[in-house]
Design a protein around this motif. Sequence first.
Motif, PDB file in Angstrom:
ATOM      1  N   ARG A   4     -13.006  11.444   5.232  1.00 10.38           N
ATOM      2  CA  ARG A   4     -12.382   9.998   5.210  1.00 10.38           C
ATOM      3  C   ARG A   4     -13.272   9.453   6.789  1.00 10.38           C
ATOM      4  O   ARG A   4     -13.615   8.457   6.901  1.00 10.38           O
ATOM      5  N   ALA A  39     -10.362  -0.600   1.229  1.00 18.39           N
ATOM      6  CA  ALA A  39     -10.204   0.499   0.427  1.00 18.39           C
ATOM      7  C   ALA A  39     -11.166   1.650   0.646  1.00 18.39           C
ATOM      8  O   ALA A  39     -11.000   2.693   0.687  1.00 18.39           O
ATOM      9  N   SER A  51      -6.678   4.870  -3.060  1.00 15.64           N
ATOM     10  CA  SER A  51      -7.311   3.739  -2.150  1.00 15.64           C
ATOM     11  C   SER A  51      -7.486   2.438  -3.038  1.00 15.64           C
ATOM     12  O   SER A  51      -7.710   1.334  -2.332  1.00 15.64           O
ATOM     13  N   TYR A  75       1.009  -1.261  -0.093  1.00 15.57           N
ATOM     14  CA  TYR A  75       0.026  -0.134   0.124  1.00 15.57           C
ATOM     15  C   TYR A  75       0.791   1.283  -0.021  1.00 15.57           C
ATOM     16  O   TYR A  75       0.428   2.192   0.136  1.00 15.57           O
ATOM     17  N   ARG A 104     -10.115   3.904   3.659  1.00 13.56           N
ATOM     18  CA  ARG A 104      -8.923   4.465   3.444  1.00 13.56           C
ATOM     19  C   ARG A 104      -9.216   5.541   2.379  1.00 13.56           C
ATOM     20  O   ARG A 104      -8.519   6.336   2.225  1.00 13.56           O
ATOM     21  N   THR A 105     -10.507   5.771   1.987  1.00 17.07           N
ATOM     22  CA  THR A 105     -10.799   6.561   0.683  1.00 17.07           C
ATOM     23  C   THR A 105     -10.821   8.127   1.431  1.00 17.07           C
ATOM     24  O   THR A 105     -11.676   8.020   2.261  1.00 17.07           O
TER      25      THR A 105
END
Length: 589
Positions: free
Chosen positions: A331, A315, A297, A177, A318-319
């Motif tokens: 977020r 994802a 993400s 990541y 984390r966006t």
Amino acid sequence: MDAQGRGRAGGIDPADQWVFDPETGSYELRLDQAGGPAPAPREASAAKAGPAAPRTSPRPPASGRPKPGGGRTVPGQRGTGGGGRRGTAAKATTTGRRRPKPKKKAARKKKILMWTGGTVGVVLVVCSVGGYLLYQHLNDNIDKIDVGINNGVITKGPLNILVIGTDKRSGKGNTGYGDDGSVGHADTTLLFHVSEDRTNATALSIPRDMITDIPDCPTKQKNGSTKTIPGSKGVRFNESLGQEDRDPGCTWRTVEQLTGLKVSHFMMADFNAVKELSSAVGGVDVCVAKDINDKDSHLKMAKGRHTVEGEQALAFVRTRHSVGFGGDLSRIELQQQFLSSMLRKMKSGDTLTNPKKLYELSDAATNSLTVDTGIGSISKLTSLAKELRKVNLKNVTFATVPVDDNPADGKIKKTVILNKAKAEPLFAMVRQDVSLTEAKEKEKKAQEQADAKQAALLQGPKAEPAKVRVKVFNGSGRMGAAQETVAWMQNGKGMSHTTNGGNAAGGKKDKTLLQFAPNQADQARRLAEDMGLPVDALKQTTADASPTAEMTLTLGADFKGVGIPVSAPKTAPEGIQKVEADDENICAK
């Protein structure tokens, strides 16, 4: 001989190993050794092998020879010509042998009881062994860190669980990541507060990019020694973990300093935890109000409702660039929606009544979480879970600590600063167990009645300031708070008969408390009005006090300074971002 060799073909029914004991009223597993005495009251069967032997005689060896290995002796086989006398201890059940004719019904009933007892006994043994192995497996899964604060599981009083999501890029499921090898910082942090009466809970999200002060942090080293890592002024909150080898105990201390709430325990999760837990519950339901294609993400999602798990769940949380204003605060809203939905899924009947899902959830949780030593075992985590599950989901609220853009950043906004005007009332509400959830009509009425009863203490005449007598003790955790308050009372409020009692017995207190006698009620009302004390901070004794006796005021962690009301507002300040956990209609914009 193995267990199968001791079955029917060998002359012994497997059920005979579980025997009803009339003395205890229960079944017992009996594996008698060869040549040992066979207590008559506990035997269920015996071979018919010639004249009856005395009760204390050893069992006759099969074919006249001892059994190899010294195990239980197999009774000798019955002859086909002469029957001999029937034995008094047991009857043969070997295939092909004649059963004794007398008492057929009783024998059959006895056999059924023995089989039932044997089955129950085997199940209990298997379950207890399996349960022990499962317990050990889950126990061994748990990682724990000694942060120098070893609180036991709190069953009385408020609970504050610090939940830390770290962005470390090492270990199982955490690589790939970007920034591989990073030790991880406090990327996502929530303080989950459960009220003392377990009726409501508030989860405060603390922005990772908020500028704050980090205190000195005593940190345990691998060799058992303790090293104090110096604090930092005016740095990002996420540096309270990982930076300069700070451990979760440093995030713990930073949150206590920021909110005035005493943390009970911490739980830390990484990227892999999100993937594992979301899959263990069978996916988490989420909603987005527009199409999302986030290159950072890797979240690609059409407008509408979805069930996410594994990589897609990670994802989603984390966006940030494709929702709201494209920053960390947007977020946080996604994360609050995700956690609310996960809580609903965990508490649903489909999960709680499904053994497979429960095991997978338990295994994933213990494998993914790192906790403090105070809850570092299955038994302790179970006790904690029992406290948490008392809270009704409809009374759980997620809220974001209010912040403003940092003016020091200039045009490009990278960090935020605490909005004290909104944050302090919010913290006060949490400290005093005031729910952020909109109360339903029935609950609201009951609360109003309780408040009215307590508020009656404040109704009536108030004493003149010069007649107020009170001794002030410092349990706030702030050095000099008692003397500061006494000086303010004497010089600013005309309460000349006030004294400093020093530090409160037992150290820091969560809440401020004023204790007074019935004949001091007018003095208490005066003091409560000037200090802005909440009604639940007043405690009246039963007996009157002498005319010159002093009331007792103990300052708690909710005391933030003279002139600042201790009482919390009944509703959250305007503009506070919040999400109610039972709201299934949340959709990220």
